[in-house]
Scaffold this motif. Structure first.
Motif, PDB file in Angstrom:
ATOM      1  N   LEU A   8       1.263  -1.187  -0.337  1.00  0.00           N
ATOM      2  CA  LEU A   8      -0.231   0.703   0.197  1.00  0.00           C
ATOM      3  C   LEU A   8       1.032   1.208  -0.012  1.00  0.00           C
ATOM      4  CD1 LEU A   8      -3.044  -0.872   2.814  1.00  0.00           C
ATOM      5  CD2 LEU A   8      -2.856  -0.991   0.621  1.00  0.00           C
ATOM      6  N   ALA A   9       2.202   1.156   0.526  1.00  0.00           N
ATOM      7  CA  ALA A   9       2.474   2.838   0.768  1.00  0.00           C
ATOM      8  C   ALA A   9       3.595   2.665  -0.204  1.00  0.00           C
ATOM      9  CB  ALA A   9       3.745   2.396   2.339  1.00  0.00           C
ATOM     10  N   GLY A  10       3.415   2.084  -1.001  1.00  0.00           N
ATOM     11  CA  GLY A  10       4.606   2.601  -2.520  1.00  0.00           C
ATOM     12  C   GLY A  10       3.548   2.446  -3.826  1.00  0.00           C
ATOM     13  N   ALA A  11       2.382   2.200  -3.606  1.00  0.00           N
ATOM     14  CA  ALA A  11       1.168   2.109  -4.480  1.00  0.00           C
ATOM     15  C   ALA A  11       1.284   3.454  -5.743  1.00  0.00           C
ATOM     16  CB  ALA A  11      -0.425   1.614  -4.192  1.00  0.00           C
ATOM     17  N   TYR A  12       1.340   4.167  -5.459  1.00  0.00           N
ATOM     18  CA  TYR A  12       1.088   5.607  -5.554  1.00  0.00           C
ATOM     19  C   TYR A  12       1.716   5.660  -7.443  1.00  0.00           C
ATOM     20  CZ  TYR A  12       1.357  11.048  -6.680  1.00  0.00           C
ATOM     21  OH  TYR A  12       1.614  11.654  -7.793  1.00  0.00           O
ATOM     22  N   GLY A  13       0.850   6.445  -8.265  1.00  0.00           N
ATOM     23  CA  GLY A  13       1.127   6.089  -9.367  1.00  0.00           C
ATOM     24  C   GLY A  13       0.964   4.496  -9.748  1.00  0.00           C
ATOM     25  N   ARG A  14       0.720   3.637  -9.517  1.00  0.00           N
ATOM     26  CA  ARG A  14       0.554   1.941 -10.265  1.00  0.00           C
ATOM     27  C   ARG A  14      -0.342   2.547 -10.679  1.00  0.00           C
ATOM     28  NH1 ARG A  14       0.525  -1.747  -5.418  1.00  0.00           N
ATOM     29  NH2 ARG A  14       2.561  -0.985  -5.341  1.00  0.00           N
ATOM     30  N   ALA A  15      -0.609   1.690 -11.814  1.00  0.00           N
ATOM     31  CA  ALA A  15      -1.056   1.897 -12.850  1.00  0.00           C
ATOM     32  C   ALA A  15      -2.485  -0.390 -12.399  1.00  0.00           C
ATOM     33  CB  ALA A  15      -1.611   1.065 -14.169  1.00  0.00           C
ATOM     34  N   VAL A  16      -3.847  -0.137 -12.096  1.00  0.00           N
ATOM     35  CA  VAL A  16      -4.258  -1.037 -11.487  1.00  0.00           C
ATOM     36  C   VAL A  16      -5.924  -1.214 -12.987  1.00  0.00           C
ATOM     37  CG1 VAL A  16      -3.597  -0.841  -9.581  1.00  0.00           C
ATOM     38  CG2 VAL A  16      -5.888   0.251 -10.519  1.00  0.00           C
ATOM     39  N   THR A  17      -5.997  -2.573 -12.639  1.00  0.00           N
ATOM     40  CA  THR A  17      -7.210  -3.062 -12.980  1.00  0.00           C
ATOM     41  C   THR A  17      -8.748  -2.904 -12.264  1.00  0.00           C
ATOM     42  OG1 THR A  17      -6.197  -4.202 -14.845  1.00  0.00           O
ATOM     43  CG2 THR A  17      -8.160  -4.739 -14.634  1.00  0.00           C
ATOM     44  N   VAL A  18      -9.629  -2.506 -12.926  1.00  0.00           N
ATOM     45  CA  VAL A  18     -10.610  -2.613 -11.181  1.00  0.00           C
ATOM     46  C   VAL A  18     -11.923  -2.944 -12.068  1.00  0.00           C
ATOM     47  CG1 VAL A  18     -12.112  -0.427 -10.487  1.00  0.00           C
ATOM     48  CG2 VAL A  18      -9.861   0.416 -11.026  1.00  0.00           C
ATOM     49  N   HIS A  19     -12.256  -3.806 -11.395  1.00  0.00           N
ATOM     50  CA  HIS A  19     -13.746  -4.176 -11.808  1.00  0.00           C
ATOM     51  C   HIS A  19     -15.042  -3.830 -11.469  1.00  0.00           C
ATOM     52  CE1 HIS A  19     -11.129  -7.794 -13.443  1.00  0.00           C
ATOM     53  NE2 HIS A  19     -10.669  -7.687 -12.334  1.00  0.00           N
ATOM     54  N   TYR A  20     -16.253  -3.426 -11.459  1.00  0.00           N
ATOM     55  CA  TYR A  20     -16.780  -2.531 -11.139  1.00  0.00           C
ATOM     56  C   TYR A  20     -18.749  -3.021 -11.445  1.00  0.00           C
ATOM     57  CZ  TYR A  20     -17.559  -0.080 -15.542  1.00  0.00           C
ATOM     58  OH  TYR A  20     -17.324   0.594 -16.543  1.00  0.00           O
ATOM     59  N   THR A  21     -19.170  -2.515 -10.932  1.00  0.00           N
ATOM     60  CA  THR A  21     -20.685  -2.706 -11.144  1.00  0.00           C
ATOM     61  C   THR A  21     -21.205  -1.125 -12.132  1.00  0.00           C
ATOM     62  OG1 THR A  21     -20.909  -4.492  -9.657  1.00  0.00           O
ATOM     63  CG2 THR A  21     -22.831  -3.185 -10.139  1.00  0.00           C
ATOM     64  N   PRO A  22     -21.841  -1.706 -13.102  1.00  0.00           N
ATOM     65  CA  PRO A  22     -21.695  -0.544 -14.054  1.00  0.00           C
ATOM     66  C   PRO A  22     -22.717   0.102 -13.432  1.00  0.00           C
ATOM     67  CG  PRO A  22     -21.634  -2.637 -15.277  1.00  0.00           C
ATOM     68  CD  PRO A  22     -21.381  -2.670 -13.532  1.00  0.00           C
ATOM     69  N   ALA A  23     -24.409  -0.046 -12.683  1.00  0.00           N
ATOM     70  CA  ALA A  23     -25.608   0.722 -12.213  1.00  0.00           C
ATOM     71  C   ALA A  23     -24.849   1.478 -11.051  1.00  0.00           C
ATOM     72  CB  ALA A  23     -26.444  -0.234 -11.557  1.00  0.00           C
ATOM     73  N   ASP A  24     -23.152   0.585  -9.945  1.00  0.00           N
ATOM     74  CA  ASP A  24     -23.216   1.602  -8.795  1.00  0.00           C
ATOM     75  C   ASP A  24     -21.836   1.266  -8.939  1.00  0.00           C
ATOM     76  OD1 ASP A  24     -22.750   2.442  -6.376  1.00  0.00           O
ATOM     77  OD2 ASP A  24     -23.540   0.884  -5.259  1.00  0.00           O
ATOM     78  N   PRO A  25     -20.594   2.648  -9.688  1.00  0.00           N
ATOM     79  CA  PRO A  25     -19.496   1.921  -9.270  1.00  0.00           C
ATOM     80  C   PRO A  25     -18.579   1.968  -8.356  1.00  0.00           C
ATOM     81  CG  PRO A  25     -20.058   3.810 -10.895  1.00  0.00           C
ATOM     82  CD  PRO A  25     -21.178   3.535 -10.051  1.00  0.00           C
ATOM     83  N   ALA A  26     -19.604   2.368  -6.851  1.00  0.00           N
ATOM     84  CA  ALA A  26     -18.952   2.316  -5.717  1.00  0.00           C
ATOM     85  C   ALA A  26     -18.831   0.570  -5.037  1.00  0.00           C
ATOM     86  CB  ALA A  26     -20.555   3.333  -4.709  1.00  0.00           C
ATOM     87  N   GLU A  27     -19.533   0.098  -5.542  1.00  0.00           N
ATOM     88  CA  GLU A  27     -19.191  -1.449  -5.436  1.00  0.00           C
ATOM     89  C   GLU A  27     -18.053  -1.892  -6.784  1.00  0.00           C
ATOM     90  OE1 GLU A  27     -21.692  -5.051  -4.828  1.00  0.00           O
ATOM     91  OE2 GLU A  27     -22.562  -4.020  -6.315  1.00  0.00           O
ATOM     92  N   PHE A  28     -16.955  -1.888  -6.352  1.00  0.00           N
ATOM     93  CA  PHE A  28     -15.585  -2.415  -7.157  1.00  0.00           C
ATOM     94  C   PHE A  28     -15.034  -3.161  -6.624  1.00  0.00           C
ATOM     95  CE2 PHE A  28     -14.310   1.399  -5.083  1.00  0.00           C
ATOM     96  CZ  PHE A  28     -13.226   1.036  -5.023  1.00  0.00           C
TER      97      PHE A  28
END
Length: 286
Positions: free
Chosen positions: A230-250
């Protein structure tokens, strides 16, 4: 005063408080019933500063319509304003509440809240009466009654709620399978240092991920799960999976979320088994 008298007094006091609480609810004068609940909309999201604090959540500007005047009100979540808004995007609906007649004392919640009857504290008082009665029964009739009194009702409650837990798990797994995928980036890593009464220092690291949905919604959210280093994650590219109806759920790892859902139901079943065994053991020792 002996234990018996103390427990009788305990049950009487909490019983009176429960009756008073339920009476206030019927009269419509509980704190929850005197709270005005509204739906607000996020108008602007401020990207967190790398190295800043997670206190207060993602900084947002929210607007809602005042039911008293009918005018549009614009506020921010600066300071202590209820729940932290950890996923945010422009246009997201959130809950806004304030005591009746005190709109300046507004509070936020991550989702719009339904009206409440304020039965939480009275129900907790009833639970404390139940605890007192079980302990009293154990003192009067023997300790096995404590096993029966605690294990039996909780096992029944767990069994009643198990089908709902299984349905919720299945719905969650279906949503995981139907999630869209977007490329995101860790745009900030927040750091909070606290010192307890003994002088021990603890550090909380909170990465903030930003991604854009297929519909063009730019989401900024705290993300502490399934992200290594976590501490060294700044700038890291990530793949995010999200619910289209509610992106808060990812999530960053659908497989891990799937395993977590299975573990939760397994734990639920094991807890019921332990409670049943506890009640049976109490009955055997009678």
């Amino acid at each position: 005063m002996g234990w018996d008298e103390f427990l009788v007094l305990w049950c009487a006091v909490w019983g009176v408080m429960a009756v008073v609480g339920y009476g206030m609810s019927l009269a419509g004068v509980t704190k929850a019933q005197r709270t005005v609940r509204l739906t607000g909309r996020i108008e602007r999201v401020r990207e967190p500063r790398h190295g800043g604090s997670r206190t207060g959540g993602i900084s947002v500007v929210v607007s809602y319509r005042d039911p008293a005047s009918g005018q549009e009100v614009t506020v921010t979540n600066d300071g202590e304003r209820g729940e932290m808004i950890t996923p945010a995007w422009e246009g997201r609906e959130i809950g806004v509440s304030h005591p009746r007649g005190r709109p300046h004392a507004y509070r936020f919640s991550n989702t719009p809240e339904e009206p409440s009857r304020g039965l939480g504290w009275p129900s907790f008082a009833v639970f404390l009466v139940y605890v007192g009665l079980v302990v009293l029964a154990a003192l009067e009739w023997g300790w096995p009654w404590a096993l029966i009194g605690f294990g039996g009702p909780w096992a029944v409650s767990g069994a009643v709620h198990l089908p709902g837990a299984v349905r919720a798990k299945n719905r969650r797994i279906e949503r995981l399978a139907a999630m869209d995928t977007a490329q995101g980036r860790v745009v900030a890593v927040l750091k909070d240092v606290s010192v307890d009464d003994d002088g021990h220092t603890s550090t909380t690291i909170t990465p903030v991920v930003s991604f854009t949905t297929r519909e063009g919604t730019a989401v900024t959210a705290h993300c502490t799960s399934n992200l290594p280093d976590l501490a060294g994650a700044y700038g890291r590219a990530v793949t995010v999976h999200y619910t289209p109806a509610d992106p808060a759920e990812f999530t960053l790892d659908r497989a891990a979320e799937h395993r977590s859902e299975e573990r939760d139901v397994t734990f639920h079943v094991l807890a019921i088994a332990v409670l049943v065994a506890t009640a049976v053991a109490g009955a055997v020792f009678l």
